[in-house]
Design an enzyme around this catalytic site. Structure first.
Site, PDB file in Angstrom:
ATOM      1  CB  CYS A  38      -6.484  -4.555  10.884  1.00  8.64           C
ATOM      2  SG  CYS A  38      -4.949  -5.401  10.559  1.00  8.64           S
TER       3      CYS A  38
ATOM      4  CG  HIS B 153      -8.512  -2.591   7.895  1.00  9.52           C
ATOM      5  ND1 HIS B 153      -7.256  -2.056   7.783  1.00  9.52           N
ATOM      6  CD2 HIS B 153      -8.351  -3.928   7.835  1.00  9.52           C
ATOM      7  CE1 HIS B 153      -6.367  -3.032   7.665  1.00  9.52           C
ATOM      8  NE2 HIS B 153      -7.005  -4.183   7.688  1.00  9.52           N
TER       9      HIS B 153
ATOM     10  CE  LYS C 176      -7.920  -6.800   1.687  1.00 11.26           C
ATOM     11  NZ  LYS C 176      -7.448  -7.702   2.721  1.00 11.26           N
TER      12      LYS C 176
ATOM     13  CG  ASP D  36     -11.345   0.361   3.141  1.00  8.63           C
ATOM     14  OD1 ASP D  36     -11.174  -0.417   2.180  1.00  8.63           O
ATOM     15  OD2 ASP D  36     -10.880   0.152   4.282  1.00  8.63           O
TER      16      ASP D  36
ATOM     17  CD  GLN E 202     -12.396  -7.641   3.163  1.00  8.56           C
ATOM     18  OE1 GLN E 202     -12.859  -8.598   2.557  1.00  8.56           O
ATOM     19  NE2 GLN E 202     -11.230  -7.705   3.786  1.00  8.56           N
TER      20      GLN E 202
HETATM   21  N1  C6P Z   1      -7.920  -6.615   5.479  1.00  8.82           N
HETATM   22  C1  C6P Z   1      -8.221  -8.814   6.431  1.00  8.82           C
HETATM   23  O1  C6P Z   1      -7.836  -9.964   6.686  1.00  8.82           O
HETATM   24  P1  C6P Z   1      -4.219  -3.862   2.313  1.00  8.82           P
HETATM   25  O2  C6P Z   1      -3.498  -4.550   3.423  1.00  8.82           O
HETATM   26  O3  C6P Z   1      -3.694  -2.478   2.055  1.00  8.82           O
HETATM   27  O4  C6P Z   1      -4.316  -4.699   1.069  1.00  8.82           O
HETATM   28  O5  C6P Z   1      -5.743  -3.719   2.802  1.00  8.82           O
HETATM   29  C2  C6P Z   1      -6.043  -3.093   4.015  1.00  8.82           C
HETATM   30  C3  C6P Z   1      -7.511  -3.175   4.306  1.00  8.82           C
HETATM   31  C4  C6P Z   1      -8.244  -2.002   4.322  1.00  8.82           C
HETATM   32  N2  C6P Z   1      -9.569  -2.026   4.520  1.00  8.82           N
HETATM   33  C5  C6P Z   1     -10.238  -3.158   4.730  1.00  8.82           C
HETATM   34  C6  C6P Z   1     -11.727  -3.118   4.927  1.00  8.82           C
HETATM   35  C7  C6P Z   1      -9.553  -4.370   4.755  1.00  8.82           C
HETATM   36  O6  C6P Z   1     -10.226  -5.496   4.984  1.00  8.82           O
HETATM   37  C8  C6P Z   1      -8.148  -4.384   4.560  1.00  8.82           C
HETATM   38  C9  C6P Z   1      -7.361  -5.651   4.670  1.00  8.82           C
HETATM   39  C10 C6P Z   1      -7.292  -7.923   5.639  1.00  8.82           C
HETATM   40  O7  C6P Z   1      -9.307  -8.404   6.774  1.00  8.82           O
HETATM   41  C11 C6P Z   1      -5.940  -7.859   6.253  1.00  8.82           C
HETATM   42  S1  C6P Z   1      -5.933  -7.125   7.844  1.00  8.82           S
END
Ligand code: C6P
Length: 410
Positions: free
Chosen positions: A366, A122, A228, A202, A205
């Site tokens: 992203c 991401h 999430k 990371d 997910q």
């Molecule tokens: N992915 C998706 O729809 P934040 O925005 O900081 O809570 O998370 C960022 C992020 C980082 N790593 C991974 C693997 C992610 O999936 C995400 C967020 C969302 O897939 C929004 S783009």
């Protein structure tokens, strides 16, 4: 009615119609819905305990401080951290990774060093490393993904060649938000450690979808977002190994994180306070603790199994649609399926599906470099969670067939 259908009663937002159809919420990869207990925790805090933490000696401040620090201990238990001080509250995954990229990388990286990441990251686990590499003169390298639909996961043979002693840090995603790949995080950490690299996982997910045990993974840092995993927005965690955190300089300074301040100089408290300058997000941290209770009550192994069953069913049913290209592994996958139709943009798919009450995500998720590598501008993604059902997959498939018919694809 299965036990999983009872779960739906816990989520007020699910009981509504969208465009005259029952809401089918399949955008859990972007954010999950919140159970009543988490919403109540927020209301309870603001109605009874609201106060600033760590500063006041009055009853409300002490109550708020106890609840906030209690939430930290709850989060530590949730990820099996050795010490609550290893849990830093942040705004979410993005901020957590940026803290490591700025604090650790700033102090440790130099020209000739390598930061290793993967082709499936991401942007939040890519751009901070680009910035750190640029600032330090280090080089960024990538573990490739295998297969024309990235169905083969990470190329672990290439990893052998890439993991040289020049690698100082290896940052990778536990679960890909675009592919549904579950990376072998424990093995990746073990291999990185063998060359002396520190690891950053990371877990955006994975955290709400499967057991995540930082001591079993043996990682150095792990980042995730509350929103999430049934928790509120605006709160997340950076886990860091205590020995590393205590040696790190903060990247943000101000009130609450200082030991002694003079006009010209200041010294820092130990972790976690040193990384939490200013008034923290007390209410959301407390409600995130409640989200941990909710998920543990369901059981994280059981959630992973439920996600996997729904994603497997969706994968099978979507595979029967003509002209569809499905990304990610054909076997074991997390609870999401990302797909593309020839000649129909994902934004059109999502807009049409919305007419049927479906919440999907369309775009590059992203993951622009990965999309480019796979020769795609965008995909549509259905991502599942504890309240989703097999019947909702039938609604998804019926809607996709309608869309295909409209675009003359069937
Ligand atoms: N992915 C998706 O729809 P934040 O925005 O900081 O809570 O998370 C960022 C992020 C980082 N790593 C991974 C693997 C992610 O999936 C995400 C967020 C969302 O897939 C929004 S783009």
């Amino acid at each position: 009615m299965s036990a999983w259908q009872n779960v739906r009663a816990d989520f007020p937002v699910l009981h509504q119609q969208v465009n005259g159809k029952p809401l089918v919420y399949l955008d859990n990869g972007a954010t999950s819905q919140k159970p009543r207990s988490v919403i109540d925790a927020l209301v309870h805090y603001y109605e009874r305990d609201n106060s600033n933490v760590h500063r006041g000696l009055h009853t409300l401040s002490m109550r708020a401080t106890d609840a906030y620090e209690g939430a930290r201990a709850r989060l530590a238990k949730f990820i099996n951290a050795a010490d609550p001080a290893e849990v830093i509250f942040t705004r979410g995954t993005t901020e957590s990774i940026n803290i490591v990229a700025r604090s650790w990388a700033h102090a440790h990286l130099k020209p000739g060093d390598v930061v290793l990441t993967t082709e499936m990251e991401h942007h939040s686990n890519l751009i901070p490393w680009q910035q750190a590499a640029k600032a330090s003169g280090a080089t960024l390298r990538f573990v490739p993904v295998l297969g024309e639909n990235a169905e083969g996961g990470l190329d672990l043979l290439a990893l052998d060649q890439l993991l040289t002693p020049a690698v100082k840090l290896f940052a990778f995603t536990h679960i890909s938000n675009t592919l549904g790949t579950i990376n072998p995080a424990k093995e990746l950490c073990r291999r990185a450690r063998a060359v002396g690299a520190i690891t950053v996982i990371d877990a955006a997910q994975s955290i709400g979808h499967m057991p995540v045990d930082v001591r079993d993974l043996d990682c150095d840092f792990l980042a995730f977002s509350g929103h999430k995993m049934c928790g509120p927005t605006g709160i997340g965690v950076l886990y860091g190994r205590r020995a590393l955190l205590d040696k790190l300089a903060p990247d943000e300074t101000g009130g609450g994180m200082v030991a002694t301040v003079h006009y010209e100089t200041a010294t820092w408290k130990p972790a976690p306070e040193r990384f939490e300058a200013g008034t923290p997000n007390v209410a959301d941290a407390i409600a995130l603790g409640t989200a941990c209770d909710y998920l543990d009550n369901l059981g994280r192994e059981a959630i992973a199994q439920h996600d996997h069953e729904l994603a497997t069913l969706a994968y099978q049913k979507l595979s029967e649609l003509p002209g569809i290209r499905i990304l990610g592994p054909t076997g074991e996958r997390s609870g999401l399926v990302s797909f593309a139709f020839v000649d129909v943009h994902a934004h059109d798919v999502v807009t049409f599906a919305d007419e049927d009450g479906l919440a999907l995500r369309g775009g590059h998720h992203c993951n622009q470099p990965l999309m480019r590598k796979l020769g795609l501008a965008s995909t549509t993604r259905a991502s599942f969670y504890v309240y989703n059902t097999a019947e909702e997959i039938d609604v998804l498939v019926a809607s996709l067939r309608r869309i295909q018919k409209f675009f003359g694809l069937s």
